[in-house]
Write an enzyme that holds these catalytic residues in place. Structure first.
Site, PDB file in Angstrom:
ATOM      1  N   LEU A 154       0.831  -1.210   0.000  1.00 55.15           N
ATOM      2  CA  LEU A 154       0.000   0.000   0.000  1.00 55.15           C
ATOM      3  C   LEU A 154       0.859   1.252   0.000  1.00 55.15           C
ATOM      4  CD1 LEU A 154       0.103   1.412   3.037  1.00 55.15           C
ATOM      5  CD2 LEU A 154      -1.452  -0.424   3.600  1.00 55.15           C
ATOM      6  N   ARG A 155       0.278   2.329  -0.545  1.00 55.52           N
ATOM      7  CA  ARG A 155       0.966   3.624  -0.538  1.00 55.52           C
ATOM      8  C   ARG A 155       0.227   4.550   0.406  1.00 55.52           C
ATOM      9  NH1 ARG A 155      -0.297   4.574  -6.651  1.00 55.52           N
ATOM     10  NH2 ARG A 155      -2.159   3.619  -5.789  1.00 55.52           N
ATOM     11  N   PHE A 253       6.393   6.456 -11.932  1.00 59.11           N
ATOM     12  CA  PHE A 253       7.682   6.634 -11.235  1.00 59.11           C
ATOM     13  C   PHE A 253       8.773   7.221 -12.135  1.00 59.11           C
ATOM     14  CE2 PHE A 253       5.331   4.259  -8.270  1.00 59.11           C
ATOM     15  CZ  PHE A 253       5.853   4.584  -7.033  1.00 59.11           C
ATOM     16  N   ALA A 256      10.672  13.528 -12.443  1.00 59.88           N
ATOM     17  CA  ALA A 256      11.912  14.114 -11.939  1.00 59.88           C
ATOM     18  C   ALA A 256      11.601  15.078 -10.805  1.00 59.88           C
ATOM     19  CB  ALA A 256      12.618  14.844 -13.072  1.00 59.88           C
ATOM     20  N   CYS A 264       9.704   3.996   3.467  1.00 60.72           N
ATOM     21  CA  CYS A 264       9.994   2.704   2.829  1.00 60.72           C
ATOM     22  C   CYS A 264      11.200   2.723   1.890  1.00 60.72           C
ATOM     23  CB  CYS A 264       8.764   2.202   2.086  1.00 60.72           C
ATOM     24  SG  CYS A 264       7.432   1.757   3.194  1.00 60.72           S
ATOM     25  N   ARG A 332       8.848  11.144   7.449  1.00 60.92           N
ATOM     26  CA  ARG A 332      10.068  10.339   7.539  1.00 60.92           C
ATOM     27  C   ARG A 332      10.847  10.436   6.221  1.00 60.92           C
ATOM     28  NH1 ARG A 332       7.463   4.850  10.125  1.00 60.92           N
ATOM     29  NH2 ARG A 332       5.672   5.498   8.908  1.00 60.92           N
TER      30      ARG A 332
HETATM   31  P1  NAD Z   1       4.703   2.654  12.005  1.00 64.45           P
HETATM   32  O1  NAD Z   1       5.940   3.143  12.656  1.00 64.45           O
HETATM   33  O2  NAD Z   1       3.698   3.640  11.484  1.00 64.45           O
HETATM   34  O3  NAD Z   1       3.917   1.692  13.004  1.00 64.45           O
HETATM   35  C1  NAD Z   1       4.503   0.658  13.754  1.00 64.45           C
HETATM   36  C2  NAD Z   1       3.613   0.359  14.951  1.00 64.45           C
HETATM   37  O4  NAD Z   1       4.148  -0.787  15.630  1.00 64.45           O
HETATM   38  C3  NAD Z   1       3.565   1.486  15.978  1.00 64.45           C
HETATM   39  O5  NAD Z   1       2.229   1.806  16.288  1.00 64.45           O
HETATM   40  C4  NAD Z   1       4.288   0.897  17.207  1.00 64.45           C
HETATM   41  O6  NAD Z   1       3.805   1.399  18.441  1.00 64.45           O
HETATM   42  C5  NAD Z   1       3.992  -0.580  17.025  1.00 64.45           C
HETATM   43  N1  NAD Z   1       4.936  -1.444  17.758  1.00 64.45           N
HETATM   44  C6  NAD Z   1       6.286  -1.355  17.831  1.00 64.45           C
HETATM   45  N2  NAD Z   1       6.771  -2.339  18.613  1.00 64.45           N
HETATM   46  C7  NAD Z   1       5.713  -3.083  19.012  1.00 64.45           C
HETATM   47  C8  NAD Z   1       5.579  -4.230  19.821  1.00 64.45           C
HETATM   48  N3  NAD Z   1       6.636  -4.843  20.363  1.00 64.45           N
HETATM   49  N4  NAD Z   1       4.332  -4.725  20.026  1.00 64.45           N
HETATM   50  C9  NAD Z   1       3.259  -4.115  19.487  1.00 64.45           C
HETATM   51  N5  NAD Z   1       3.315  -3.022  18.714  1.00 64.45           N
HETATM   52  C10 NAD Z   1       4.535  -2.504  18.459  1.00 64.45           C
HETATM   53  O7  NAD Z   1       5.191   1.700  10.836  1.00 64.45           O
HETATM   54  P2  NAD Z   1       4.492   1.466   9.406  1.00 64.45           P
HETATM   55  O8  NAD Z   1       4.777   2.608   8.499  1.00 64.45           O
HETATM   56  O9  NAD Z   1       3.083   1.017   9.611  1.00 64.45           O
HETATM   57  O10 NAD Z   1       5.360   0.225   8.882  1.00 64.45           O
HETATM   58  C11 NAD Z   1       5.227  -1.074   9.423  1.00 64.45           C
HETATM   59  C12 NAD Z   1       5.956  -2.050   8.508  1.00 64.45           C
HETATM   60  O11 NAD Z   1       5.316  -2.069   7.227  1.00 64.45           O
HETATM   61  C13 NAD Z   1       7.417  -1.679   8.239  1.00 64.45           C
HETATM   62  O12 NAD Z   1       8.171  -2.851   8.128  1.00 64.45           O
HETATM   63  C14 NAD Z   1       7.347  -0.976   6.902  1.00 64.45           C
HETATM   64  O13 NAD Z   1       8.549  -1.069   6.191  1.00 64.45           O
HETATM   65  C15 NAD Z   1       6.250  -1.751   6.204  1.00 64.45           C
HETATM   66  N6  NAD Z   1       5.536  -1.006   5.168  1.00 64.45           N
HETATM   67  C16 NAD Z   1       5.204   0.306   5.356  1.00 64.45           C
HETATM   68  C17 NAD Z   1       4.494   0.986   4.361  1.00 64.45           C
HETATM   69  C18 NAD Z   1       4.123   2.430   4.545  1.00 64.45           C
HETATM   70  O14 NAD Z   1       3.730   3.065   3.561  1.00 64.45           O
HETATM   71  N7  NAD Z   1       4.228   3.009   5.729  1.00 64.45           N
HETATM   72  C19 NAD Z   1       4.117   0.309   3.184  1.00 64.45           C
HETATM   73  C20 NAD Z   1       4.443  -1.030   3.041  1.00 64.45           C
HETATM   74  C21 NAD Z   1       5.158  -1.687   4.031  1.00 64.45           C
END
Ligand code: NAD
Length: 439
Positions: A154-155, A253, A256, A264, A332
């Protein structure tokens, strides 16, 4: 209808939890952040994502979505446990897996009966299998479970649409028992013919990194082409359109600008390089992609310096847009923040405005001066940097902006204005890969 526990309620976990409830599943979202969970139970979404709050409230009110900090109860109540915690970059560039393994340990402590553990966080290849090893070790081999790697694509900004109607879903399986469970969890996608790739754990994990690195490479590639376009008098937007007409290349994508940011691409590209290093494979293309991207924010500041015709020290610069892309409050690795830091380093004064990301930017940069709107941001400024292409910035009355600025100079980091229009308005203007306009 499956009983699902979603661990981690960030951008991915909360969107996934709400959408899986929308699919008809019973979902409990768990997080260690108690305040977040308490807010969510009251229908308060802690970040900006269009449509998410309505979906959370609707599914909560329908009894399909709830929020809890009681780990034992959540594990006991669910047959499918998703892990969607953060995997941020560590100082050495590798992915920080401490939250993922902490969660795996937590699950092991409370496991009874058969569970399917679905790894959704982006993790280096081999991690999902290690989660299994850890759970087996902690439970003395007694735990009954299967593993699934289900990377998320997802984006932010269009996360709900992406989750409900994805281009594809990818599943890596450790064994045969999880396949039916996954099909039930995602039944609307199977029903509407969404392409599904079922493979082993390692290939599924690699699809995610390879996809992100490939898209990032497209961005860096067009940015390099843009730099050359500026030298030879070509227009990168026309060039990108011409390239994109070839279906083997595709138009997406190829924009420029100041490059990729967010939570990510930057961390996933470096993690892929590190993964390569650990196996003795030189990911040289990905390294170049990262290097080209790192140059982009200094290019923006350099363009402003050229428009100013000298030093930036002592000047007041307006920055429009702080999130790493429109329709999110996520800052970020946003190029806007890198640009602001460089402006500060050169002695400029910065005032910034963003429709939703101001508070997050100020948390990252406590000294940042925020303006309440575009007018307050640009009035009296010696130059303007457009950093994020929010729709409201595309629609700005540039004649008015030119009159509000003390000096009509604009660096357009997202190529949203036309050089001809800027020329007519007497604005000194530069963008990426297109001709600059002198004052
Ligand atoms: P985020 O930082 O927004 O959320 C992470 C959540 O995990 C937080 O609410 C945090 O409190 C919780 N957390 C941390 N440690 C924990 C624990 N021990 N127990 C329970 N909860 C805990 O992160 P995100 O952007 O949602 O990304 C999550 C994953 O998904 C990452 O690996 C990221 O690379 C991947 N991802 C993100 C996106 C994006 O667009 N943000 C898209 C695809 C994949």
């Amino acid at each position: 209808m499956s009983r699902i526990m979603m661990i981690g309620t960030g951008y991915v976990g909360l969107v996934s939890g709400a959408c899986l409830a929308e699919f008809g599943n019973k979902v409990v979202c768990y997080d260690i952040d108690r305040e977040k969970i308490e807010g969510l139970a009251k229908g308060k979404v802690p970040f900006y994502e269009p449509g998410l709050e309505d979906m959370v409230i609707h599914n909560r009110d329908e009894g399909r979505l709830r929020f809890s900090t009681d780990l034992a109860e959540c594990v006991a109540d669910s047959t499918v446990i998703f892990i969607a915690v953060g995997t941020p970059e560590q100082d050495d560039g590798t992915a920080d897996l401490s939250a993922v393994f902490a969660v795996a340990g937590d699950i092991a402590d409370h496991m009874e009966g058969f569970k399917v553990i679905v790894q959704k966080s982006t993790v280096p290849v081999g991690t999902t299998r290690k989660i299994g090893d850890l759970i087996r070790e902690k439970t003395g081999g007694k735990a009954d479970f299967e593993l699934v790697s289900n990377p998320e694509f997802l984006r932010e900004g269009s996360a709900i649409e992406d989750f409900l109607r994805p281009n594809r879903v990818v599943f890596g399986f450790s064994g045969p028992r999880a396949t039916d469970v996954v099909e039930e969890v995602y039944h609307p996608l199977y029903a509407d013919g969404t392409p599904v790739l079922s493979t082993n754990l390692e290939s599924a994990e690699m699809v995610k990194y390879a996809s992100n690195a490939f898209l990032a490479t497209k961005v860096s590639f067009i940015n390099e082409v843009a730099e050359l376009c500026e030298m030879v008098g070509a227009d990168v937007q026309v060039v990108a359109r011409g390239m994109g007409m070839d279906t083997r290349i595709g138009a997406k994508f190829l924009h420029a600008g100041t490059g990729f940011g967010g939570s990510c691409f930057p961390k996933d590209t470096i993690a892929l390089v590190k993964m390569g290093d650990s196996y003795g494979v030189d990911m040289s293309l990905v390294k170049s992609t990262i290097g080209a991207n790192e140059r982009q924010s200094s290019r923006a500041v350099g363009k402003l310096r050229t428009l100013v015709g000298g030093e930036l020290a002592g000047l007041r610069i307006a920055v429009l847009g702080l999130s790493f892309k429109p329709n999110t409050d996520d800052v970020r690795e946003a190029s806007s923040l890198k640009i602001i830091q460089q402006l500060w380093d050169e002695g400029a004064k910065v005032v910034a405005y963003d429709p939703v990301a101001g508070a997050n930017a100020q948390r990252a940069m406590p000294d940042l001066e925020l303006a309440p709107g575009v007018d307050e941001c640009v009035t009296g400024a010696d130059g303007l940097i457009l950093a994020t292409e929010w729709s409201e910035f595309r629609l700005l009355d540039m004649k008015k902006i030119a009159s509000q600025l003390a000096h009509a100079r604009v660096v357009d980091c997202r190529n949203i204005y036309r050089p001809e229009q800027m020329e007519e308005l007497g604005i000194a203007y530069d963008s990426f890969g297109r001709r600059a306009v002198d004052a």
